[in-house]
Write a protein that holds these residues in place. Structure first.
Motif, PDB file in Angstrom:
ATOM      1  N   UNK A   1       0.732  -1.298  -0.150  1.00 21.97           N
ATOM      2  CA  UNK A   1      -0.069   0.140  -0.083  1.00 21.97           C
ATOM      3  C   UNK A   1       0.898   1.130   0.080  1.00 21.97           C
ATOM      4  N   UNK A   2       2.010   1.225   0.404  1.00 20.34           N
ATOM      5  CA  UNK A   2       2.970   2.307   0.961  1.00 20.34           C
ATOM      6  C   UNK A   2       3.425   2.807  -0.503  1.00 20.34           C
ATOM      7  N   UNK A   3       3.519   1.906  -1.585  1.00 21.57           N
ATOM      8  CA  UNK A   3       4.122   2.281  -2.636  1.00 21.57           C
ATOM      9  C   UNK A   3       2.884   2.156  -3.908  1.00 21.57           C
ATOM     10  N   UNK A   4       1.603   2.117  -3.450  1.00 27.08           N
ATOM     11  CA  UNK A   4       0.540   2.345  -4.397  1.00 27.08           C
ATOM     12  C   UNK A   4      -0.081   1.194  -5.070  1.00 27.08           C
ATOM     13  N   UNK A   5       0.509  -0.151  -4.540  1.00 22.88           N
ATOM     14  CA  UNK A   5       0.001  -1.496  -5.410  1.00 22.88           C
ATOM     15  C   UNK A   5      -1.275  -1.799  -4.756  1.00 22.88           C
ATOM     16  N   UNK A   6      -2.350  -1.867  -5.792  1.00 26.90           N
ATOM     17  CA  UNK A   6      -3.718  -1.722  -5.202  1.00 26.90           C
ATOM     18  C   UNK A   6      -4.165  -3.124  -5.050  1.00 26.90           C
ATOM     19  N   UNK A   7      -3.665  -4.363  -5.670  1.00 32.16           N
ATOM     20  CA  UNK A   7      -3.973  -5.793  -5.240  1.00 32.16           C
ATOM     21  C   UNK A   7      -2.885  -6.644  -5.021  1.00 32.16           C
ATOM     22  N   UNK A   8      -3.141  -7.209  -4.041  1.00 29.97           N
ATOM     23  CA  UNK A   8      -1.921  -8.345  -3.360  1.00 29.97           C
ATOM     24  C   UNK A   8      -2.462  -9.548  -3.249  1.00 29.97           C
ATOM     25  N   UNK A   9      -1.795 -10.436  -3.865  1.00 24.31           N
ATOM     26  CA  UNK A   9      -2.495 -11.744  -3.896  1.00 24.31           C
ATOM     27  C   UNK A   9      -1.297 -12.646  -3.211  1.00 24.31           C
ATOM     28  N   UNK A  10      -1.908 -13.756  -2.187  1.00 28.23           N
ATOM     29  CA  UNK A  10      -0.812 -14.535  -1.622  1.00 28.23           C
ATOM     30  C   UNK A  10      -1.326 -15.954  -1.851  1.00 28.23           C
ATOM     31  N   UNK A  11      -0.322 -16.835  -2.191  1.00 30.00           N
ATOM     32  CA  UNK A  11      -0.479 -18.160  -2.110  1.00 30.00           C
ATOM     33  C   UNK A  11      -1.098 -18.841  -0.751  1.00 30.00           C
ATOM     34  N   UNK A  12      -0.663 -18.169   0.496  1.00 29.25           N
ATOM     35  CA  UNK A  12      -1.092 -18.672   1.694  1.00 29.25           C
ATOM     36  C   UNK A  12      -1.888 -17.661   2.238  1.00 29.25           C
ATOM     37  N   UNK A  13      -2.361 -17.655   3.647  1.00 26.96           N
ATOM     38  CA  UNK A  13      -3.148 -17.123   4.155  1.00 26.96           C
ATOM     39  C   UNK A  13      -2.782 -15.741   4.590  1.00 26.96           C
ATOM     40  N   UNK A  14      -3.564 -14.939   4.729  1.00 30.24           N
ATOM     41  CA  UNK A  14      -3.422 -13.629   5.481  1.00 30.24           C
ATOM     42  C   UNK A  14      -3.678 -13.553   6.842  1.00 30.24           C
ATOM     43  N   UNK A  15      -3.121 -12.604   7.544  1.00 28.08           N
ATOM     44  CA  UNK A  15      -3.071 -12.420   8.947  1.00 28.08           C
ATOM     45  C   UNK A  15      -4.523 -11.254   9.350  1.00 28.08           C
ATOM     46  N   UNK A  16      -4.909 -11.640  10.363  1.00 31.23           N
ATOM     47  CA  UNK A  16      -6.158 -10.650  10.832  1.00 31.23           C
ATOM     48  C   UNK A  16      -5.829  -9.159  10.605  1.00 31.23           C
ATOM     49  N   UNK A  17      -4.258  -9.060  11.243  1.00 26.51           N
ATOM     50  CA  UNK A  17      -3.848  -7.614  11.231  1.00 26.51           C
ATOM     51  C   UNK A  17      -3.665  -7.085   9.760  1.00 26.51           C
ATOM     52  N   UNK A  18      -3.220  -7.778   8.883  1.00 25.81           N
ATOM     53  CA  UNK A  18      -3.210  -7.627   7.409  1.00 25.81           C
ATOM     54  C   UNK A  18      -4.582  -7.215   6.896  1.00 25.81           C
ATOM     55  N   UNK A  19      -5.326  -8.198   7.167  1.00 28.65           N
ATOM     56  CA  UNK A  19      -6.852  -7.720   6.634  1.00 28.65           C
ATOM     57  C   UNK A  19      -7.305  -6.524   7.186  1.00 28.65           C
ATOM     58  N   UNK A  20      -7.156  -6.212   8.435  1.00 21.56           N
ATOM     59  CA  UNK A  20      -7.972  -4.971   8.617  1.00 21.56           C
ATOM     60  C   UNK A  20      -7.116  -3.865   8.012  1.00 21.56           C
ATOM     61  N   UNK A  21      -5.595  -3.963   8.089  1.00 19.55           N
ATOM     62  CA  UNK A  21      -4.939  -2.658   7.318  1.00 19.55           C
ATOM     63  C   UNK A  21      -5.523  -2.778   5.752  1.00 19.55           C
ATOM     64  N   UNK A  22      -5.584  -3.550   5.113  1.00 15.02           N
ATOM     65  CA  UNK A  22      -6.159  -3.668   3.735  1.00 15.02           C
ATOM     66  C   UNK A  22      -7.304  -2.923   3.818  1.00 15.02           C
ATOM     67  N   UNK A  23      -8.240  -3.143   4.445  1.00 15.41           N
ATOM     68  CA  UNK A  23      -9.509  -2.949   4.474  1.00 15.41           C
ATOM     69  C   UNK A  23      -9.638  -1.224   4.760  1.00 15.41           C
ATOM     70  N   UNK A  24      -8.618  -0.807   5.513  1.00 11.32           N
ATOM     71  CA  UNK A  24      -8.659   0.456   6.105  1.00 11.32           C
ATOM     72  C   UNK A  24      -8.097   1.479   4.753  1.00 11.32           C
ATOM     73  N   UNK A  25      -7.135   0.967   4.030  1.00 14.05           N
ATOM     74  CA  UNK A  25      -6.594   1.744   2.956  1.00 14.05           C
ATOM     75  C   UNK A  25      -7.133   1.392   1.812  1.00 14.05           C
ATOM     76  N   UNK A  26      -7.945   0.397   1.536  1.00 13.89           N
ATOM     77  CA  UNK A  26      -8.769   0.078   0.434  1.00 13.89           C
ATOM     78  C   UNK A  26      -7.734  -0.778  -0.483  1.00 13.89           C
ATOM     79  N   UNK A  27      -6.942  -1.736  -0.105  1.00 17.45           N
ATOM     80  CA  UNK A  27      -6.113  -2.653  -0.835  1.00 17.45           C
ATOM     81  C   UNK A  27      -7.040  -3.877  -0.964  1.00 17.45           C
TER      82      UNK A  27
END
Length: 273
Positions: free
Chosen positions: A225-251
């Motif tokens: 998000x800090x460099x403006x990437x709008x979509x991040x896809x991972x082959x494994x799981x996200x963490x809850x903290x990661x999800x909350x930040x993604x929702x906050x910044x619109x990623x």
């Protein structure tokens, strides 16, 4: 120093040093393992961070780290970069804009980074989450683009193919064509290397998506998000903290990306099934 003076990012062990045990059968064989070296990142003559990283694409790593950590706002603020290589490791000497250096000194961060470390050396809780601007609308991609990028990724990981022990971060256009791939023993390092490579290419971070072979941690989302990437896809799981930040910044954050499925945890409108 020249890049060719860097150690090889992998090391081959002779059969005399490798014993393999499988179902009570013991044998010896050649084996190739990933290398890691201490990499010190120095700004205007002052060491700021020491990370363990794969000794490849270190110029990309230093630039990407500087951008994703908010040390630089733009690549133009990096004036010089030089690798100093010794038996102890690598020092990346960078000369940056004086205003940025003054801000860096005020942050008073001194990190000693272990492999895969995310927030090593942060001195207080209020330094964990940086203020991030909400992301712009960004592209809309088809789910097939995620699967297309994933299908190409395995063939573009030579270090992983030889060692089985490194992560990769890849950049794809909206059609799912991979344009850049970087590998490292640390998942954060791989993403930083990719960010540096994108900046040097240059590719617009807002016009594609990143795919990582690891879980999506808080810092992976923060770096993207800090460099403006709008979509991040991972082959494994996200963490809850990661999800909350993604929702906050619109990623848009997708996890468990496979050839036949994926799960979206935030801003799903950027991916059309």
């Amino acid at each position: 120093m020249r890049l060719c003076d860097l150690p090889d990012p992998s090391m081959t062990l002779p059969p005399s040093l490798v014993e393999t045990v499988a179902r009570d059968a013991v044998g010896t064989r050649m084996d190739t393992v990933p290398e890691e070296v201490p990499v010190a990142l120095s700004y205007n003559g002052i060491s700021h961070a020491v990370m363990l990283a794969s000794p490849a694409d270190l110029e990309d790593f230093a630039l990407g780290f500087s951008l994703s950590e908010g040390i630089l706002a733009d690549a133009s603020e990096l004036y010089e970069l030089e690798l100093e290589i010794s038996n102890q490791g690598v020092v990346v000497q960078m000369r940056i804009a004086q205003a940025r250096f003054a801000e860096l000194k005020n942050r008073r961060r001194a990190m000693a980074g272990r492999t895969g470390c995310g927030l090593c050396g942060v001195e207080s809780l209020d330094q964990v989450a940086r203020a991030l601007a909400p992301l712009s609308a960004g592209p809309v991609i088809a789910a097939a683009s995620l699967h297309r990028a994933l299908g190409q990724l395995q063939k573009k990981q030579p270090l992983h193919a030889s060692t089985g022990g490194v992560h990769a971060a890849a950049w794809a256009d909206t059609s799912g064509n991979l344009l850049a791939v970087r590998e490292d023993v640390g998942r954060h390092n791989a993403l930083d290397k990719l960010i540096g490579a994108l900046t040097k290419a240059p590719y617009d971070p807002a016009c594609g998506f990143a795919l990582v072979t690891s879980r999506a941690s808080f810092e992976m989302v923060q770096k993207a998000a800090g460099v403006g990437i709008p979509i991040l896809a991972a082959v494994s799981a996200p963490t809850g903290y990661a999800i909350r930040l993604a929702q906050e910044v619109g990623l848009t954050l997708a996890g468990f990306v496979r050839q036949d499925r994926y799960t979206v945890y935030s801003t799903p409108e950027r991916i059309e099934s």
